[in-house]
Design a protein around this motif. Structure first.
Motif, PDB file in Angstrom:
ATOM      1  N   UNK A   1       0.818  -1.213   0.000  1.00  0.00           N
ATOM      2  CA  UNK A   1       0.000   0.000   0.000  1.00  0.00           C
ATOM      3  C   UNK A   1       0.849   1.259   0.000  1.00  0.00           C
ATOM      4  N   UNK A   2       1.922   1.259   0.761  1.00  0.00           N
ATOM      5  CA  UNK A   2       2.756   2.455   0.872  1.00  0.00           C
ATOM      6  C   UNK A   2       3.623   2.653  -0.365  1.00  0.00           C
ATOM      7  N   UNK A   3       4.262   1.589  -0.821  1.00  0.00           N
ATOM      8  CA  UNK A   3       5.217   1.726  -1.922  1.00  0.00           C
ATOM      9  C   UNK A   3       4.566   1.736  -3.285  1.00  0.00           C
ATOM     10  N   UNK A   4       3.394   1.125  -3.403  1.00  0.00           N
ATOM     11  CA  UNK A   4       2.769   1.021  -4.710  1.00  0.00           C
ATOM     12  C   UNK A   4       3.336  -0.110  -5.550  1.00  0.00           C
ATOM     13  N   UNK A   5       4.208  -0.916  -4.940  1.00  0.00           N
ATOM     14  CA  UNK A   5       4.773  -2.057  -5.642  1.00  0.00           C
ATOM     15  C   UNK A   5       3.691  -3.094  -5.898  1.00  0.00           C
ATOM     16  N   UNK A   6       3.858  -3.859  -6.965  1.00  0.00           N
ATOM     17  CA  UNK A   6       3.043  -5.043  -7.175  1.00  0.00           C
ATOM     18  C   UNK A   6       3.422  -6.035  -6.090  1.00  0.00           C
ATOM     19  N   UNK A   7       2.485  -6.840  -5.665  1.00  0.00           N
ATOM     20  CA  UNK A   7       2.713  -7.745  -4.532  1.00  0.00           C
ATOM     21  C   UNK A   7       3.899  -8.686  -4.764  1.00  0.00           C
ATOM     22  N   UNK A   8       3.993  -9.256  -5.946  1.00  0.00           N
ATOM     23  CA  UNK A   8       5.095 -10.178  -6.233  1.00  0.00           C
ATOM     24  C   UNK A   8       6.434  -9.441  -6.233  1.00  0.00           C
ATOM     25  N   UNK A   9       6.445  -8.221  -6.744  1.00  0.00           N
ATOM     26  CA  UNK A   9       7.679  -7.435  -6.739  1.00  0.00           C
ATOM     27  C   UNK A   9       8.106  -7.117  -5.305  1.00  0.00           C
ATOM     28  N   UNK A  10       7.138  -6.797  -4.465  1.00  0.00           N
ATOM     29  CA  UNK A  10       7.447  -6.504  -3.062  1.00  0.00           C
ATOM     30  C   UNK A  10       8.054  -7.726  -2.377  1.00  0.00           C
ATOM     31  N   UNK A  11       7.528  -8.906  -2.659  1.00  0.00           N
ATOM     32  CA  UNK A  11       8.079 -10.137  -2.074  1.00  0.00           C
ATOM     33  C   UNK A  11       9.522 -10.321  -2.530  1.00  0.00           C
ATOM     34  N   UNK A  12       9.778 -10.075  -3.801  1.00  0.00           N
ATOM     35  CA  UNK A  12      11.143 -10.228  -4.323  1.00  0.00           C
ATOM     36  C   UNK A  12      12.093  -9.204  -3.710  1.00  0.00           C
ATOM     37  N   UNK A  13      11.633  -7.971  -3.552  1.00  0.00           N
ATOM     38  CA  UNK A  13      12.474  -6.938  -2.945  1.00  0.00           C
ATOM     39  C   UNK A  13      12.825  -7.310  -1.513  1.00  0.00           C
ATOM     40  N   UNK A  14      11.838  -7.754  -0.756  1.00  0.00           N
ATOM     41  CA  UNK A  14      12.085  -8.133   0.630  1.00  0.00           C
ATOM     42  C   UNK A  14      12.996  -9.353   0.715  1.00  0.00           C
ATOM     43  N   UNK A  15      12.845 -10.288  -0.198  1.00  0.00           N
ATOM     44  CA  UNK A  15      13.704 -11.481  -0.196  1.00  0.00           C
ATOM     45  C   UNK A  15      15.136 -11.116  -0.580  1.00  0.00           C
ATOM     46  N   UNK A  16      15.277 -10.203  -1.526  1.00  0.00           N
ATOM     47  CA  UNK A  16      16.613  -9.808  -1.977  1.00  0.00           C
ATOM     48  C   UNK A  16      17.381  -9.093  -0.873  1.00  0.00           C
ATOM     49  N   UNK A  17      16.687  -8.320  -0.057  1.00  0.00           N
ATOM     50  CA  UNK A  17      17.356  -7.609   1.034  1.00  0.00           C
ATOM     51  C   UNK A  17      17.904  -8.562   2.081  1.00  0.00           C
ATOM     52  N   UNK A  18      17.349  -9.756   2.163  1.00  0.00           N
ATOM     53  CA  UNK A  18      17.811 -10.702   3.184  1.00  0.00           C
ATOM     54  C   UNK A  18      18.987 -11.535   2.696  1.00  0.00           C
ATOM     55  N   UNK A  19      19.300 -11.499   1.409  1.00  0.00           N
ATOM     56  CA  UNK A  19      20.459 -12.237   0.930  1.00  0.00           C
ATOM     57  C   UNK A  19      21.704 -11.420   1.213  1.00  0.00           C
ATOM     58  N   UNK A  20      22.755 -12.085   1.540  1.00  0.00           N
ATOM     59  CA  UNK A  20      24.001 -11.421   1.894  1.00  0.00           C
ATOM     60  C   UNK A  20      24.715 -10.939   0.630  1.00  0.00           C
ATOM     61  N   UNK A  21      25.100  -9.662   0.583  1.00  0.00           N
ATOM     62  CA  UNK A  21      25.807  -9.183  -0.603  1.00  0.00           C
ATOM     63  C   UNK A  21      27.224  -9.741  -0.701  1.00  0.00           C
ATOM     64  N   UNK A  22      27.730 -10.354   0.373  1.00  0.00           N
ATOM     65  CA  UNK A  22      29.083 -10.881   0.371  1.00  0.00           C
ATOM     66  C   UNK A  22      29.159 -12.293  -0.208  1.00  0.00           C
ATOM     67  N   UNK A  23      28.039 -12.851  -0.637  1.00  0.00           N
ATOM     68  CA  UNK A  23      28.087 -14.205  -1.166  1.00  0.00           C
ATOM     69  C   UNK A  23      28.911 -14.205  -2.445  1.00  0.00           C
ATOM     70  N   UNK A  24      29.871 -15.110  -2.534  1.00  0.00           N
ATOM     71  CA  UNK A  24      30.746 -15.108  -3.715  1.00  0.00           C
ATOM     72  C   UNK A  24      29.998 -15.590  -4.951  1.00  0.00           C
ATOM     73  N   UNK A  25      30.398 -15.055  -6.074  1.00  0.00           N
ATOM     74  CA  UNK A  25      29.810 -15.483  -7.332  1.00  0.00           C
ATOM     75  C   UNK A  25      30.443 -16.817  -7.722  1.00  0.00           C
ATOM     76  N   UNK A  26      29.687 -17.662  -8.387  1.00  0.00           N
ATOM     77  CA  UNK A  26      30.267 -18.942  -8.799  1.00  0.00           C
ATOM     78  C   UNK A  26      31.358 -18.707  -9.838  1.00  0.00           C
ATOM     79  N   UNK A  27      32.324 -19.600  -9.903  1.00  0.00           N
ATOM     80  CA  UNK A  27      33.389 -19.430 -10.903  1.00  0.00           C
ATOM     81  C   UNK A  27      32.818 -19.567 -12.309  1.00  0.00           C
ATOM     82  N   UNK A  28      33.465 -18.950 -13.278  1.00  0.00           N
ATOM     83  CA  UNK A  28      32.950 -19.054 -14.647  1.00  0.00           C
ATOM     84  C   UNK A  28      33.009 -20.498 -15.140  1.00  0.00           C
ATOM     85  N   UNK A  29      32.057 -20.825 -15.978  1.00  0.00           N
ATOM     86  CA  UNK A  29      31.998 -22.192 -16.507  1.00  0.00           C
ATOM     87  C   UNK A  29      33.160 -22.441 -17.446  1.00  0.00           C
ATOM     88  N   UNK A  30      33.633 -23.655 -17.439  1.00  0.00           N
ATOM     89  CA  UNK A  30      34.719 -24.019 -18.354  1.00  0.00           C
ATOM     90  C   UNK A  30      34.151 -24.177 -19.761  1.00  0.00           C
TER      91      UNK A  30
END
Length: 104
Positions: free
Chosen positions: A50-79
């Motif tokens: 209601x406050x942000x005007x986000x679509x419900x699914x987008x709001x769920x994704x935004x909230x889920x993304x904030x809980x992931x750690x930004x320090x998680x390493x990226x996987x190595x490139x594929x051979x």
């Protein structure tokens, strides 16, 4: 319920401000959202949408993304699957297929 309304008013006031404030606000809501029960999550998500005007699914994704750690390493490139000779042969085959398709 009063707590949710206070947060709602606070979010409405801060939402128009700087992006860093938005991130802090989303982070605070995400913490409450993930710590809540199923019914509390529904109420928090309703207020957030209601406050942000986000679509419900987008709001769920935004909230889920904030809980992931930004320090998680990226996987190595594929051979590489193919060596250069195989790639050249595949490119040649694709070129021949294109020529054959142009003939039709």
């Amino acid at each position: 319920m009063t707590f949710l309304l206070d947060v709602n008013v606070l979010m409405a006031l801060l939402w128009e401000n700087h992006m860093a404030t938005r991130r802090e606000l989303i982070g605070a809501i995400a913490t409450r959202y993930h710590a809540g029960t199923r019914t509390e999550k529904k109420e928090i998500l309703d207020e957030f949408v209601n406050v942000t005007g986000f679509h419900r699914k987008h709001a769920i994704r935004v909230l889920a993304k904030m809980m992931t750690s930004p320090e998680t390493p990226k996987p190595p490139p594929r051979s590489r699957l193919y060596d250069e000779a195989v790639e050249a042969a595949l490119n040649l085959r694709h070129a021949v297929d294109r020529l054959a398709n142009d003939q039709d």
